[in-house]
Design an enzyme around this catalytic site. Structure first.
Site, short mmCIF file in Angstrom:
data_model
loop_
_atom_site.label_atom_id
_atom_site.label_comp_id
_atom_site.label_asym_id
_atom_site.label_seq_id
_atom_site.Cartn_x
_atom_site.Cartn_y
_atom_site.Cartn_z
N ARG A 118 0.70 -1.41 -0.26
CA ARG A 118 0.03 -0.06 -0.14
C ARG A 118 1.01 1.31 0.14
NH1 ARG A 118 -2.99 -3.63 3.53
NH2 ARG A 118 -4.69 -4.07 2.84
N LYS A 140 2.82 10.85 -11.97
CA LYS A 140 1.82 9.93 -12.83
C LYS A 140 2.74 8.46 -12.92
CE LYS A 140 -0.97 12.65 -15.79
NZ LYS A 140 -1.34 13.07 -17.15
N GLU A 182 8.47 16.33 -26.46
CA GLU A 182 7.71 16.84 -25.03
C GLU A 182 8.48 18.25 -24.72
OE1 GLU A 182 5.27 15.54 -23.62
OE2 GLU A 182 5.19 13.35 -23.93
N LYS A 224 6.65 22.21 -15.42
CA LYS A 224 5.95 21.07 -14.93
C LYS A 224 5.67 21.13 -13.55
CE LYS A 224 4.73 16.33 -15.66
NZ LYS A 224 4.96 15.02 -16.19
N GLU A 234 -4.78 16.32 -12.18
CA GLU A 234 -5.18 16.71 -13.25
C GLU A 234 -6.70 16.85 -13.42
OE1 GLU A 234 -4.93 14.21 -17.52
OE2 GLU A 234 -3.00 14.58 -16.67
N ARG A 238 -3.39 21.05 -15.44
CA ARG A 238 -2.40 19.76 -15.72
C ARG A 238 -2.82 19.11 -17.08
NH1 ARG A 238 0.43 15.50 -11.85
NH2 ARG A 238 1.47 14.51 -13.47
N ASN A 242 -1.26 17.60 -21.65
CA ASN A 242 -1.47 16.17 -22.73
C ASN A 242 -1.59 16.84 -24.06
OD1 ASN A 242 -1.56 13.92 -20.66
ND2 ASN A 242 -3.29 15.07 -19.89
N HIS A 245 -1.36 14.24 -26.89
CA HIS A 245 -1.32 12.98 -26.45
C HIS A 245 -2.44 12.16 -26.93
CE1 HIS A 245 2.24 14.38 -24.65
NE2 HIS A 245 2.47 13.29 -23.78
N HIS A 249 -1.63 8.92 -28.44
CA HIS A 249 -1.69 7.50 -27.62
C HIS A 249 -2.59 6.51 -28.61
CE1 HIS A 249 -1.23 9.28 -23.40
NE2 HIS A 249 -0.22 9.14 -23.87
N HIS A 262 6.94 7.13 -28.07
CA HIS A 262 6.05 8.06 -27.42
C HIS A 262 6.26 9.20 -27.97
CE1 HIS A 262 3.54 9.63 -24.37
NE2 HIS A 262 4.16 10.42 -24.19
#
Length: 361
Positions: A118, A140, A182, A224, A234, A238, A242, A245, A249, A262
């Site tokens: 956990r 993330k 990026e 960032k 997000e 935030r 993306n 993306h 993606h 990527h």
């Protein structure tokens, strides 16, 4: 050494940027709670940098988990190798994981840290430009699913991010260019002056000029850190990180993870987003031309794969994490240095953006 703080109250942490940091034990000592440490890396990075990091951590009881290299291995099955190694090594809640590698290793190690018993501590040691400017910062963590990228994960912040600029000396040129995608993103969404700087200094970045790289990495991490501090999970600003993306993606998932890197997919995604923004009356022609020209100057793909038709995009874009009630949403630039989240994107708008971009070439 340059240092930046990610301000998240009790979960705040520092990003350290300098050459030679892997050899500095003090970079790690203050963030390790016990004698138990596990380094997670991959088959490509281990022969290059594992020994250096092990020497710096020689005072600790170390275990090492070496994973296969590649986006195609960013899966639950491979993630389980980390859990197995931790259990076989009898690691407790006071252990610390260290992610030594690019974005895949960072994401998987972070997710393992978030999940194991956990939650245990972890440190990011990104070795690629893409991971240094983006994925190592902000918490993330995730693995991919055959039906979608980064669909299984958690927000979980590291204790520290240690960016050793020397690691870029062994980075393949294709990976360097993928990382620059990026970097370009930050200029488009947040900083017009930085975008202009990139237009003037792209050749320096591509030739691994140390001063240019240090400035670009610092500026991207600075942006960032500000965005993450304002919107950690997000819910608002935030999401702008993306840009490109949602399209990107879709390209990665359609082509098979690892076929398009990527950053390559994001580059084409940013081009599509720029053209889409122009079709929506948000972005002027001059800005579109500058965005496309900068992507090309970085040696990155502008056009999506020839084999991808509208339906290939839509099946993945409708599953995107920014989708809401099955409705597509996109990050679109409104000018260089500014972007916004646009809701209620229809299939026709996606199709028009694909056709308009292809028509330019």
């Amino acid at each position: 050494m340059q240092a930046l703080q990610v301000e998240l109250d009790q979960r705040s942490y520092t990003i350290h940027i300098q050459g030679g940091l892997l050899s500095q034990a003090d970079m790690f000592r203050s963030h390790i709670r016990s004698k138990r440490v596990m380094i997670v890396t991959n088959e490509t990075i281990a022969p290059l940098y594992l020994q250096t990091l092990e020497r710096s951590l020689s005072e600790y009881q170390l275990d090492v988990c070496i994973l296969p290299d590649g986006e195609q291995y960013k899966t639950l099955a491979v993630l389980d190798q980390i859990f197995t190694a931790l259990l076989e090594g009898s690691h407790g809640r006071d252990t610390t994981l260290i992610a030594l590698g690019g974005g895949v290793i960072g994401d998987m190690t972070g997710f393992a840290a978030a999940s194991y018993q956990r939650g245990v501590d972890f440190i990011q040691v990104p070795t690629t430009l893409l991971s240094q400017v983006d994925s190592s910062v902000g918490g993330k963590t995730a693995v991919n699913h055959p039906l979608g990228k980064n669909m299984i994960g958690a927000f979980y912040q590291p204790k520290s991010v240690v960016i050793d600029l020397d690691c870029l000396s062994t980075l393949p040129h294709r990976e360097l260019k993928a990382g620059i995608a990026e970097v370009i993103k930050y200029g488009i969404i947040y900083d017009a002056d930085f975008f202009a700087w990139l237009e003037q200094n792209m050749s320096a970045l591509l030739s691994l000029d140390r001063n240019a790289l240090a400035y670009a990495i610092h500026r991207c991490c600075e942006i960032k850190a500000l965005v993450v501090a304002e919107d950690e999970t997000e819910q608002g600003i935030r999401a702008l990180l993306n840009l490109g993306h949602t399209y990107g993606h879709a390209i990665e998932a359609d082509q098979g993870y690892g076929q398009w890197l990527h950053g390559e997919a994001v580059a084409s995604g940013m081009a599509l987003a720029a053209v889409c923004a122009q079709l929506e009356g948000m972005l002027d022609e001059e800005s579109v031309v500058r965005i496309l020209a900068l992507i090309e100057a970085a040696g990155l793909p502008v056009l999506p794969p020839e084999s991808m038709q509208l339906e290939h995009f839509l099946v993945h874009m409708r599953r995107d994490k920014k989708a809401e009630n099955g409705q597509m949403r996109l990050i679109l630039p409104s000018q260089i240095g500014q972007a916004s989240l646009v809701k209620h994107i229809e299939a026709e708008q996606v199709e028009n953006s694909i056709q308009a971009l292809r028509a330019r070439y």
